[in-house]
Design a protein around this motif. Structure first.
Motif, PDB file in Angstrom:
ATOM      1  N   THR A  43       0.814  -1.220   0.000  1.00 15.36           N
ATOM      2  CA  THR A  43       0.000   0.000   0.000  1.00 15.36           C
ATOM      3  C   THR A  43       0.849   1.271   0.000  1.00 15.36           C
ATOM      4  N   LYS A  44       2.149   1.116  -0.221  1.00 17.29           N
ATOM      5  CA  LYS A  44       3.016   2.293  -0.231  1.00 17.29           C
ATOM      6  C   LYS A  44       2.827   3.113  -1.496  1.00 17.29           C
ATOM      7  N   THR A  45       2.339   2.471  -2.541  1.00 22.41           N
ATOM      8  CA  THR A  45       2.055   3.192  -3.781  1.00 22.41           C
ATOM      9  C   THR A  45       0.608   3.651  -3.786  1.00 22.41           C
ATOM     10  N   MET A  46       0.250   4.499  -4.749  1.00 24.95           N
ATOM     11  CA  MET A  46      -1.115   5.026  -4.814  1.00 24.95           C
ATOM     12  C   MET A  46      -2.123   3.908  -5.079  1.00 24.95           C
ATOM     13  N   ILE A  47      -1.708   2.928  -5.863  1.00 32.96           N
ATOM     14  CA  ILE A  47      -2.586   1.798  -6.192  1.00 32.96           C
ATOM     15  C   ILE A  47      -2.043   0.554  -5.500  1.00 32.96           C
ATOM     16  N   PRO A  48      -2.797  -0.038  -4.563  1.00 30.69           N
ATOM     17  CA  PRO A  48      -2.322  -1.273  -3.900  1.00 30.69           C
ATOM     18  C   PRO A  48      -2.038  -2.364  -4.921  1.00 30.69           C
ATOM     19  N   LYS A  49      -0.964  -3.097  -4.708  1.00 29.87           N
ATOM     20  CA  LYS A  49      -0.627  -4.172  -5.632  1.00 29.87           C
ATOM     21  C   LYS A  49       0.057  -5.294  -4.871  1.00 29.87           C
ATOM     22  N   PRO A  50       0.089  -6.501  -5.453  1.00 31.12           N
ATOM     23  CA  PRO A  50       0.706  -7.643  -4.776  1.00 31.12           C
ATOM     24  C   PRO A  50       2.181  -7.413  -4.481  1.00 31.12           C
ATOM     25  N   ASP A  51       2.608  -7.950  -3.348  1.00 34.82           N
ATOM     26  CA  ASP A  51       4.018  -7.888  -2.950  1.00 34.82           C
ATOM     27  C   ASP A  51       4.692  -9.152  -3.479  1.00 34.82           C
ATOM     28  N   GLU A  52       5.226  -9.069  -4.692  1.00 36.15           N
ATOM     29  CA  GLU A  52       5.754 -10.252  -5.366  1.00 36.15           C
ATOM     30  C   GLU A  52       6.910 -10.892  -4.616  1.00 36.15           C
ATOM     31  N   LYS A  53       7.745 -10.075  -3.985  1.00 32.60           N
ATOM     32  CA  LYS A  53       8.888 -10.626  -3.254  1.00 32.60           C
ATOM     33  C   LYS A  53       8.416 -11.493  -2.098  1.00 32.60           C
ATOM     34  N   VAL A  79      -0.461 -19.340  -2.775  1.00 29.13           N
ATOM     35  CA  VAL A  79      -0.055 -18.081  -2.154  1.00 29.13           C
ATOM     36  C   VAL A  79      -0.808 -16.975  -2.874  1.00 29.13           C
ATOM     37  N   VAL A  80      -1.640 -16.266  -2.131  1.00 29.42           N
ATOM     38  CA  VAL A  80      -2.518 -15.261  -2.724  1.00 29.42           C
ATOM     39  C   VAL A  80      -2.306 -13.927  -2.025  1.00 29.42           C
ATOM     40  N   SER A  81      -2.805 -12.872  -2.641  1.00 27.15           N
ATOM     41  CA  SER A  81      -2.619 -11.532  -2.115  1.00 27.15           C
ATOM     42  C   SER A  81      -3.959 -10.904  -1.780  1.00 27.15           C
ATOM     43  N   GLY A  82      -4.070 -10.330  -0.573  1.00 29.17           N
ATOM     44  CA  GLY A  82      -5.311  -9.676  -0.188  1.00 29.17           C
ATOM     45  C   GLY A  82      -5.617  -9.882   1.283  1.00 29.17           C
ATOM     46  N   GLU A  83      -6.860  -9.560   1.664  1.00 25.08           N
ATOM     47  CA  GLU A  83      -7.297  -9.742   3.040  1.00 25.08           C
ATOM     48  C   GLU A  83      -7.413 -11.237   3.356  1.00 25.08           C
ATOM     49  N   PRO A  84      -6.892 -11.695   4.519  1.00 24.49           N
ATOM     50  CA  PRO A  84      -6.846 -13.136   4.811  1.00 24.49           C
ATOM     51  C   PRO A  84      -8.191 -13.843   4.703  1.00 24.49           C
TER      52      PRO A  84
END
Length: 298
Positions: A43-53, A79-84
């Motif tokens: 969420t550090k960028t303007m548009i939330p995106k997956p943390d690939e690392k 492994v998915v990205s988002g709210e648990p």
């Protein structure tokens, strides 16, 4: 009793250790096992995106030894990205999971109210049973002990019963599972009825009559469960529901406590009394939580 399982881990609960015990989980009756971890969006960028690392690191930790998978057993790692909770519900639906397995931290009520609980939120939204496994239990077991534990996840259930609507539905739900899917890893059951004491001192004769009436009702439930192949024993006593149930769990060689409630999240958030919430919060044994849904909705 269950053929497919979704094992959700945040890596702090230790459940990622179970990737080493797929044959043991298969021996419990699972033929489809999915391990999953959710990574919060960046969420550090303007548009939330997956943390690939972080997602790549999680995939590395959830690797399963493919040569160790029994024939006929399907194993996946997600492994998915988002709210648990949203991620868990979606992955469970995508894979047709019949059981969710999550870690339990035995936090205090205050900690839960401040930080929330994935399990409590899931209990409000999920339509399949949840098996909570205490972090302290997983952390303390050696590989040899954990191997045996995975084979006996719910071999011997402690089933609280008091003739309430929730306990009646729980037993009906369990019977439906056994009829539809067979015993699987479930073999024995301890039916427990704790008649609450406290307040004004009751007459001995009245207490005896309460116990006799409870024994008659619980014996009927015993016959119904036994007819499906379960070995069933009963325990009827005067005492304190939560305290006595946890003591029975310690002393009766059980593998999990089965509970049900339709208002678990509400009770938990507003600190209202609930045996189910207190057992889930305080138990050092796994807890098998059934949402109070009609069996035909599963």
């Amino acid at each position: 009793m269950f053929q497919s399982c979704l094992i959700c881990t945040d890596f702090e609960d230790g459940l990622h250790r179970l990737t080493k015990f797929v044959p043991s989980l298969a021996a419990c009756g699972f033929n489809r096992i999915v391990f999953m971890h959710s990574v919060p969006l960046r969420t550090k960028t303007m548009i939330p995106k997956p943390d690939e690392k972080r997602m790549d690191e999680a995939r590395e930790r959830l690797q399963v030894d493919r040569e160790n998978i029994p024939e006929g057993v399907e194993v996946r790692s997600e492994v998915v990205s988002g709210e648990p909770v949203d991620c868990i519900l979606k992955v469970a639906a995508d894979h047709g999971s019949q059981l969710l397995m999550v870690g339990a931290s035995n936090r205090s009520m205050l900690a839960e109210s401040l930080f929330g609980s994935t399990t409590v939120e899931l209990s409000d939204r999920v339509e399949i049973p949840i098996l909570t496994v205490p972090e302290a239990l997983v952390s303390a077991l050696t590989d040899e002990e954990l191997d045996l534990r995975c084979r006996h996840l719910y071999r011997h259930l402690l089933l609280p019963y008091n003739d309430s609507a929730a306990s009646q539905q729980l037993t009906k739900y369990l019977q439906q599972h056994l009829r539809d899917r067979g015993l699987g890893g479930c073999q024995t059951c301890l039916l427990s009825w704790v008649i609450e004491t406290g307040g004004p001192i009751a007459l001995d004769e009245y207490q005896k009559s309460q116990q006799e009436a409870a024994r008659e009702k619980i014996d009927q439930v015993k016959e119904e469960l036994a007819s499906l192949g379960l070995q069933v024993t009963t325990d009827v006593r005067l005492g304190k529901s939560v305290v006595d149930l946890l003591e029975l769990a310690r002393m009766s060689n059980i593998c999990a406590i089965a509970i049900s409630s339709d208002k678990l999240g509400k009770y938990w958030r507003f600190a209202l009394p609930s045996v189910a919430a207190e057992v889930l919060r305080r138990s050092f044994q796994p807890v098998l939580f059934f949402p109070t849904l009609e069996p035909d909705q599963q």
